[in-house]
Design an enzyme around this catalytic site. Structure first.
Site, PDB file in Angstrom:
ATOM      1  N   VAL A 280       0.848  -1.205   0.000  1.00  0.00           N
ATOM      2  CA  VAL A 280       0.000   0.000   0.000  1.00  0.00           C
ATOM      3  C   VAL A 280       0.881   1.251   0.000  1.00  0.00           C
ATOM      4  CG1 VAL A 280      -1.631   1.354   1.389  1.00  0.00           C
ATOM      5  CG2 VAL A 280      -1.994  -1.102   1.096  1.00  0.00           C
TER       6      VAL A 280
ATOM      7  N   GLU B 194      12.891  -7.516   2.312  1.00  0.00           N
ATOM      8  CA  GLU B 194      13.806  -7.231   1.197  1.00  0.00           C
ATOM      9  C   GLU B 194      13.025  -6.569   0.071  1.00  0.00           C
ATOM     10  OE1 GLU B 194      17.159  -9.926  -0.459  1.00  0.00           O
ATOM     11  OE2 GLU B 194      15.535 -10.134  -1.908  1.00  0.00           O
TER      12      GLU B 194
ATOM     13  N   VAL C 297       4.963 -13.253   0.534  1.00  0.00           N
ATOM     14  CA  VAL C 297       5.622 -13.846   1.691  1.00  0.00           C
ATOM     15  C   VAL C 297       6.242 -15.146   1.188  1.00  0.00           C
ATOM     16  CG1 VAL C 297       5.268 -14.896   3.958  1.00  0.00           C
ATOM     17  CG2 VAL C 297       4.078 -12.791   3.361  1.00  0.00           C
TER      18      VAL C 297
ATOM     19  N   SER D 134      25.538 -14.703 -12.911  1.00  0.00           N
ATOM     20  CA  SER D 134      24.490 -15.204 -13.811  1.00  0.00           C
ATOM     21  C   SER D 134      24.098 -14.175 -14.869  1.00  0.00           C
ATOM     22  CB  SER D 134      23.246 -15.553 -12.989  1.00  0.00           C
ATOM     23  OG  SER D 134      22.800 -14.414 -12.270  1.00  0.00           O
TER      24      SER D 134
ATOM     25  N   SER E  28      10.114 -22.939   0.727  1.00  0.00           N
ATOM     26  CA  SER E  28      11.320 -22.195   0.335  1.00  0.00           C
ATOM     27  C   SER E  28      12.093 -21.720   1.566  1.00  0.00           C
ATOM     28  CB  SER E  28      10.975 -20.965  -0.502  1.00  0.00           C
ATOM     29  OG  SER E  28      10.152 -21.309  -1.557  1.00  0.00           O
TER      30      SER E  28
ATOM     31  N   LEU F 281       4.111   1.657  -0.895  1.00  0.00           N
ATOM     32  CA  LEU F 281       4.924   1.858  -2.106  1.00  0.00           C
ATOM     33  C   LEU F 281       4.032   2.238  -3.299  1.00  0.00           C
ATOM     34  CD1 LEU F 281       7.402  -1.112  -1.559  1.00  0.00           C
ATOM     35  CD2 LEU F 281       7.898   1.323  -1.255  1.00  0.00           C
TER      36      LEU F 281
ATOM     37  N   ALA G  95      15.093 -11.580 -15.237  1.00  0.00           N
ATOM     38  CA  ALA G  95      15.108 -12.329 -13.968  1.00  0.00           C
ATOM     39  C   ALA G  95      13.955 -13.329 -13.903  1.00  0.00           C
ATOM     40  CB  ALA G  95      15.044 -11.364 -12.785  1.00  0.00           C
TER      41      ALA G  95
HETATM   42  P1  0O2 Z   1      13.165 -16.185  -4.590  1.00  0.00           P
HETATM   43  O1  0O2 Z   1      12.445 -17.367  -5.149  1.00  0.00           O
HETATM   44  O2  0O2 Z   1      13.210 -15.045  -5.533  1.00  0.00           O
HETATM   45  O3  0O2 Z   1      12.702 -15.803  -3.218  1.00  0.00           O
HETATM   46  P2  0O2 Z   1      19.754 -13.681   0.875  1.00  0.00           P
HETATM   47  O4  0O2 Z   1      19.488 -14.782  -0.119  1.00  0.00           O
HETATM   48  O5  0O2 Z   1      18.807 -12.498   0.669  1.00  0.00           O
HETATM   49  O6  0O2 Z   1      19.777 -14.135   2.297  1.00  0.00           O
HETATM   50  P3  0O2 Z   1      21.888 -12.950  -0.710  1.00  0.00           P
HETATM   51  O7  0O2 Z   1      22.262 -14.185  -1.453  1.00  0.00           O
HETATM   52  O8  0O2 Z   1      23.004 -12.009  -0.507  1.00  0.00           O
HETATM   53  O9  0O2 Z   1      21.217 -13.219   0.666  1.00  0.00           O
HETATM   54  O10 0O2 Z   1      20.663 -12.313  -1.371  1.00  0.00           O
HETATM   55  P4  0O2 Z   1      20.573 -11.516  -2.669  1.00  0.00           P
HETATM   56  O11 0O2 Z   1      21.438 -12.116  -3.709  1.00  0.00           O
HETATM   57  O12 0O2 Z   1      20.725 -10.076  -2.334  1.00  0.00           O
HETATM   58  O13 0O2 Z   1      19.061 -11.801  -3.000  1.00  0.00           O
HETATM   59  C1  0O2 Z   1      18.572 -13.061  -3.279  1.00  0.00           C
HETATM   60  C2  0O2 Z   1      17.333 -12.862  -4.142  1.00  0.00           C
HETATM   61  O14 0O2 Z   1      17.687 -12.064  -5.277  1.00  0.00           O
HETATM   62  C3  0O2 Z   1      16.838 -14.173  -4.727  1.00  0.00           C
HETATM   63  O15 0O2 Z   1      15.932 -14.745  -3.835  1.00  0.00           O
HETATM   64  C4  0O2 Z   1      16.219 -13.738  -6.039  1.00  0.00           C
HETATM   65  O16 0O2 Z   1      14.936 -13.192  -5.828  1.00  0.00           O
HETATM   66  C5  0O2 Z   1      17.145 -12.630  -6.474  1.00  0.00           C
HETATM   67  N1  0O2 Z   1      18.281 -13.142  -7.247  1.00  0.00           N
HETATM   68  C6  0O2 Z   1      19.571 -13.122  -6.872  1.00  0.00           C
HETATM   69  N2  0O2 Z   1      20.352 -13.645  -7.836  1.00  0.00           N
HETATM   70  C7  0O2 Z   1      19.539 -14.006  -8.847  1.00  0.00           C
HETATM   71  C8  0O2 Z   1      19.758 -14.597 -10.135  1.00  0.00           C
HETATM   72  O17 0O2 Z   1      20.876 -14.906 -10.556  1.00  0.00           O
HETATM   73  N3  0O2 Z   1      18.655 -14.811 -10.911  1.00  0.00           N
HETATM   74  C9  0O2 Z   1      17.393 -14.476 -10.494  1.00  0.00           C
HETATM   75  N4  0O2 Z   1      16.374 -14.725 -11.329  1.00  0.00           N
HETATM   76  N5  0O2 Z   1      17.161 -13.918  -9.275  1.00  0.00           N
HETATM   77  C10 0O2 Z   1      18.210 -13.693  -8.476  1.00  0.00           C
HETATM   78  P5  0O2 Z   1      15.853 -16.305  -3.656  1.00  0.00           P
HETATM   79  O18 0O2 Z   1      15.626 -16.601  -2.221  1.00  0.00           O
HETATM   80  O19 0O2 Z   1      17.040 -16.958  -4.283  1.00  0.00           O
HETATM   81  O20 0O2 Z   1      14.647 -16.742  -4.471  1.00  0.00           O
END
Ligand code: 0O2
Length: 211
Positions: free
Chosen positions: A21, A139, A46, A114, A51, A23, A151
């Site tokens: 709301v 986040e 959420v 990636s 997951s 944002l 993405a």
């Molecule tokens: P989902 O299904 O999107 O929830 P964190 O994972 O936050 O504890 P990290 O690794 O430093 O710590 O987090 P980052 O990289 O800041 O954020 C992770 C999230 O960013 C991912 O969540 C994805 O949503 C997105 N993300 C990061 N890298 C990639 C990528 O290479 N490809 C895609 N498509 N998304 C990416 P989750 O939990 O992995 O998945």
């Protein structure tokens, strides 16, 4: 420890609902004031219980430390037209009194291996419960429409390949990421021209430009 997931996730559900709301409210205010709208659309979710459990096992996060160590149980995504809008949105969030930015991750300047690009903020949000205030981590991923397209496609391909992309697919995805980046750059150049034209137009009519 057996967790009552509905009870645990309730403040996260409330956080995501409230942040959506708020944002979306930013977008509405810009539109009402006839100013360039830096937000195209907002989504939120959420994290599903499955997951959360999988991620906690991969990251070795004990279940009783989820609140402190898993920052994306509440997740918001803000899509923008232009890269410049992303920086504007980040600044808007930094200035807010109801969201405290704890971490910033700039995967636009420093893209992931990636090819992933996006700007991530981890915020602390005080949600009001009948038991009192609770600080919830959330986040916020801020990206352009082109970054989001890439993405979304890469994320669904991940389901098929479980992260182990064949070399050819990896190369294609990286090329696609570069193409998306080029698209953003071209659009940024057009944006500047549009704004210049708008300034000239406003000046010609003796009006001030409010952005
Ligand atoms: P989902 O299904 O999107 O929830 P964190 O994972 O936050 O504890 P990290 O690794 O430093 O710590 O987090 P980052 O990289 O800041 O954020 C992770 C999230 O960013 C991912 O969540 C994805 O949503 C997105 N993300 C990061 N890298 C990639 C990528 O290479 N490809 C895609 N498509 N998304 C990416 P989750 O939990 O992995 O998945």
């Amino acid at each position: 420890m057996k967790r009552d997931w509905d009870l645990f996730l309730a403040p996260y559900e409330q956080t995501v609902a409230e942040l959506k709301v708020k944002l979306r409210g930013i977008r509405k205010q810009y539109r009402e004031q006839n100013r360039h709208v830096p937000i195209e659309f907002v989504t939120g979710r959420v994290k599903p219980v499955e997951s959360i459990i999988t991620k906690s096992q991969i990251r070795h996060i004990p279940m009783e430390r989820l609140e402190e160590e898993m920052s994306d149980i509440a997740g918001l995504r803000i899509m923008c037209q232009f890269v410049e809008d992303i920086h504007q949105v980040v600044q808007i969030i930094r200035n807010r009194k109801d969201m405290k930015v704890l971490i910033e991750r700039d995967y636009i300047t420093n893209k992931k291996e990636s090819g992933y690009r996006s700007y991530h903020l981890v915020i602390e949000y005080p949600v009001q419960l009948i038991s009192g205030e609770k600080k919830i981590l959330a986040e916020i991923q801020i990206r352009t429409l082109a970054m989001n397209f890439w993405a979304t496609i890469e994320h669904s391909l991940n389901y098929k390949y479980q992260g182990a992309f064949p070399e050819e697919m990896k190369d294609r995805l990286q090329r696609a990421a570069e193409a998306a980046y080029q698209l953003d750059e071209e659009m940024s150049k057009i944006r500047e021209e549009i704004q210049e034209a708008q300034r000239l137009f406003a000046h010609g009519r003796g009006k001030s430009d409010d952005g």
